[in-house]
Write a protein that holds these residues in place. Sequence first.
Motif, short mmCIF file in Angstrom:
data_model
loop_
_atom_site.label_atom_id
_atom_site.label_comp_id
_atom_site.label_asym_id
_atom_site.label_seq_id
_atom_site.Cartn_x
_atom_site.Cartn_y
_atom_site.Cartn_z
N ARG A 13 0.85 -1.19 0.00
CA ARG A 13 0.00 0.00 0.00
C ARG A 13 0.88 1.23 0.00
O ARG A 13 1.83 1.33 0.75
CB ARG A 13 -0.90 0.01 1.22
N GLY A 14 0.53 2.14 -0.86
CA GLY A 14 1.28 3.38 -0.94
C GLY A 14 0.32 4.56 -0.96
O GLY A 14 -0.88 4.42 -0.76
N ARG A 15 0.85 5.72 -1.24
CA ARG A 15 0.04 6.93 -1.26
C ARG A 15 -0.99 6.89 -2.37
O ARG A 15 -2.09 7.40 -2.22
CB ARG A 15 0.97 8.12 -1.44
N GLY A 16 -0.63 6.26 -3.48
CA GLY A 16 -1.55 6.22 -4.62
C GLY A 16 -2.41 4.97 -4.64
O GLY A 16 -3.06 4.68 -5.63
N GLY A 17 -2.45 4.22 -3.57
CA GLY A 17 -3.26 3.02 -3.51
C GLY A 17 -2.38 1.78 -3.48
O GLY A 17 -1.23 1.83 -3.05
N HIS A 18 -2.92 0.68 -3.98
CA HIS A 18 -2.18 -0.58 -3.99
C HIS A 18 -1.18 -0.61 -5.14
O HIS A 18 -1.50 -0.21 -6.26
CB HIS A 18 -3.12 -1.77 -4.12
N ILE A 19 0.02 -1.07 -4.86
CA ILE A 19 1.06 -1.19 -5.87
C ILE A 19 1.35 -2.67 -6.04
O ILE A 19 1.70 -3.35 -5.07
CB ILE A 19 2.34 -0.43 -5.45
#
Length: 100
Positions: A68-74
């Motif tokens: 999980r990152g700032r832009g959603g799931h990676i």
Amino acid sequence: MRADQVIIEPVLTEKSNLARELEIKKYTFKVDPRANKFEVSQAVKELFSVTPVKVNIVSVKGKPKYTRGRGGHIAGTTGDWKKAIVTLAKGDVIQAVEGL
């Protein structure tokens, strides 16, 4: 390729431990992706002073992983690797893996 570069580490899983404890000794190692059966056999003979009877090679595909990152799931994957299953002659034991 040198023997210590061919064999990276032993694979110690529940399945590989069961294969090692049976009457027919089968040891599993993580090996260099460029290594072939003959190089693995020579490396086991040189490093552990035992006689390999048979070597099987398996290319293992990496597993999918998500973070999980700032832009959603990676989405990503773990790396591909190569596994060697080495069958030893009867009576031979690799002391380094057995922990004796």
